[in-house]
Design a protein around this motif. Sequence first.
Motif, short mmCIF file in Angstrom:
data_model
loop_
_atom_site.label_atom_id
_atom_site.label_comp_id
_atom_site.label_asym_id
_atom_site.label_seq_id
_atom_site.Cartn_x
_atom_site.Cartn_y
_atom_site.Cartn_z
N ARG A 159 -68.47 -107.90 -28.47
CA ARG A 159 -69.11 -109.10 -29.02
C ARG A 159 -69.36 -110.16 -27.95
NH1 ARG A 159 -64.38 -110.03 -33.25
NH2 ARG A 159 -64.59 -107.76 -33.17
N ARG A 160 -68.63 -110.10 -26.85
CA ARG A 160 -68.90 -111.07 -25.78
C ARG A 160 -70.22 -110.81 -25.07
NH1 ARG A 160 -67.37 -109.30 -20.53
NH2 ARG A 160 -66.32 -107.27 -20.52
N ASP A 161 -70.80 -109.64 -25.34
CA ASP A 161 -72.13 -109.35 -24.78
C ASP A 161 -73.24 -109.93 -25.64
OD1 ASP A 161 -71.23 -107.78 -22.54
OD2 ASP A 161 -70.75 -106.17 -23.95
N SER A 162 -72.88 -110.54 -26.76
CA SER A 162 -73.88 -111.21 -27.60
C SER A 162 -74.32 -112.48 -26.90
CB SER A 162 -73.31 -111.53 -28.98
OG SER A 162 -73.07 -110.36 -29.73
N LYS A 163 -75.49 -112.46 -26.32
CA LYS A 163 -76.00 -113.62 -25.60
C LYS A 163 -77.49 -113.42 -25.33
CE LYS A 163 -72.93 -112.92 -22.47
NZ LYS A 163 -72.04 -113.08 -21.31
N VAL A 164 -78.07 -114.37 -24.65
CA VAL A 164 -79.50 -114.29 -24.31
C VAL A 164 -79.65 -113.77 -22.89
CG1 VAL A 164 -81.62 -115.60 -23.96
CG2 VAL A 164 -80.14 -116.12 -25.92
N TYR A 165 -80.46 -112.74 -22.75
CA TYR A 165 -80.76 -112.16 -21.45
C TYR A 165 -82.22 -112.49 -21.10
CZ TYR A 165 -76.50 -109.48 -22.30
OH TYR A 165 -75.21 -109.12 -22.57
N ILE A 166 -82.45 -112.69 -19.80
CA ILE A 166 -83.80 -113.00 -19.33
C ILE A 166 -84.34 -111.80 -18.55
CG2 ILE A 166 -85.25 -114.54 -17.98
CD1 ILE A 166 -83.95 -115.87 -20.38
N CYS A 167 -85.39 -111.21 -19.09
CA CYS A 167 -86.11 -110.14 -18.37
C CYS A 167 -87.31 -110.80 -17.70
CB CYS A 167 -86.55 -109.06 -19.35
SG CYS A 167 -87.46 -107.70 -18.57
N LYS A 168 -87.33 -110.77 -16.37
CA LYS A 168 -88.39 -111.43 -15.61
C LYS A 168 -89.33 -110.37 -15.02
CE LYS A 168 -87.47 -115.10 -13.34
NZ LYS A 168 -86.93 -116.08 -12.37
N ALA A 169 -90.62 -110.50 -15.32
CA ALA A 169 -91.64 -109.60 -14.78
C ALA A 169 -92.31 -110.27 -13.60
CB ALA A 169 -92.66 -109.27 -15.86
N VAL A 170 -92.41 -109.54 -12.49
CA VAL A 170 -92.96 -110.08 -11.25
C VAL A 170 -94.07 -109.17 -10.75
CG1 VAL A 170 -92.44 -110.80 -8.89
CG2 VAL A 170 -90.71 -111.07 -10.67
N GLN A 171 -95.21 -109.77 -10.39
CA GLN A 171 -96.32 -109.03 -9.78
C GLN A 171 -96.53 -109.60 -8.38
OE1 GLN A 171 -100.51 -109.29 -11.37
NE2 GLN A 171 -99.99 -107.23 -12.11
N PRO A 172 -95.93 -108.97 -7.36
CA PRO A 172 -95.93 -109.57 -6.02
C PRO A 172 -97.32 -109.83 -5.46
CG PRO A 172 -94.35 -107.76 -6.16
CD PRO A 172 -95.17 -107.71 -7.41
N ASN A 173 -98.29 -108.92 -5.68
CA ASN A 173 -99.61 -109.08 -5.07
C ASN A 173 -100.37 -110.28 -5.58
OD1 ASN A 173 -99.39 -106.86 -3.35
ND2 ASN A 173 -100.13 -105.43 -4.90
N THR A 174 -100.16 -110.62 -6.86
CA THR A 174 -100.87 -111.77 -7.43
C THR A 174 -99.99 -113.01 -7.53
OG1 THR A 174 -100.27 -111.17 -9.70
CG2 THR A 174 -102.30 -110.23 -8.82
N GLY A 175 -98.68 -112.82 -7.33
CA GLY A 175 -97.75 -113.94 -7.45
C GLY A 175 -97.48 -114.34 -8.89
N THR A 176 -97.85 -113.48 -9.84
CA THR A 176 -97.65 -113.79 -11.26
C THR A 176 -96.21 -113.48 -11.68
OG1 THR A 176 -99.96 -113.21 -11.69
CG2 THR A 176 -98.49 -113.37 -13.60
#
Length: 424
Positions: free
Chosen positions: A166-183
Amino acid sequence: MTSYVIICLMFMVIKLIQGSLVVTQDIAVKVVNSTFFVSCYDPDNSSVVVTWIGPRGPLGHHTRPKVQTGSDGTRILFINTTLDDGGKYVCTTSENDRAEFRLTVEAPLEFMDTPTEQKASEGSDVTVRCEVRGGRRTWSYEDNNEINDTRIDIIGDGLLIRNASRRDSKVYICKAVQPNTGTIKDRRIKLTIEHAPTFITPQAKEDHVYGYLNGYANLTCFVEAEPKAKFEWLSSPTKVRKTGNVTESPNQSILQLKLEKLTFGKYKCRASNRWGKAERVIILEEGVKPEPPEFLELRGANSDLLDLGIKGPDMRKLNASDSMRPIGFNVRFKPHKEDGGDWCHREFNVSQDNSYVLRHLNHNTEYEVEAATRNLAGLSEYSNTSIFRTLPSVNDNGFNLEPELVFVLIPVTFLLTSTTFHKL
């Protein structure tokens, strides 16, 4: 100086290789469905005929991309680019002069199969799903702290958590990165680990609660559960007790009972959800209602506080056991005026120095003050009203009060003769 010479020589060699042709851009990174053009021309001879060759051969007016002639040279026009448009494009002349343009086409950066709310059961291996098209992923917690747990690994379609708790119940951030465009794009994923109810605080096999005849007692069940628990109250062993009122909030149930002789006894609280149940036995015992305090006095005052002295009753006079001794006081107070408003309450545990301070009061104001004794069985009646005044502040009529707390000495004889503490 040597570096500058080398750069100049390299530039001259490139010019000798490429000739005099110029492209408006050498390299471009675009996303799918982009529209743009690139021109090639000879700045010294505008009549030079230029042809374009793409990754899959010569280009013309009916190819993709198509060739156009304009005032700025010979163009290749890209309309709604696709991933197949990426590669090297060469413009040449009949004199074998040439220039190059390189195109990289990236898929739009987007999340696929990535619900923002995900659930799993306690003790299982769970994958927090996050798939990214057009880039790569990084993971962090909501507070941007790095995930550093030997149970957690990044896998192809998400974040694998082994033996989830239950301590794993939290908000995780998945970050998508596109290096060539900097997006960069973020996706907040709330993970909820479901589990059977468990009681919040450790407890003995049986809990004891006290009350007194004609009073009220609250029996409380407070659990941690996901999804929220359903509560049942039963009397020993299985008969449902219907003599009280039940109020519930998420994962908490309170059974309030009006106490009669037959009300005392064993009660069982049962909390359950689809993952299991937890039970707690509460023994409601008859105690002794405390007497009001023997006295309430003013030990000291300042512009924003009153320091009270309170002496609890001697419960031995009621033939009560030591378990019924006073454990605290409830003090209520309000401004002393025609419409003083509602009572404010402060809870105090018994203090060894007999000091009970009411803080954050108005300066130079009279207050009505009453006190009730608290023991395990409940509250006594309140004492009769005493009126105490806070002192003026430093801005009131030029008063300058020091030290911080000014003690008011009240003769014992005055207290005994002027104040009655028990309601008649």
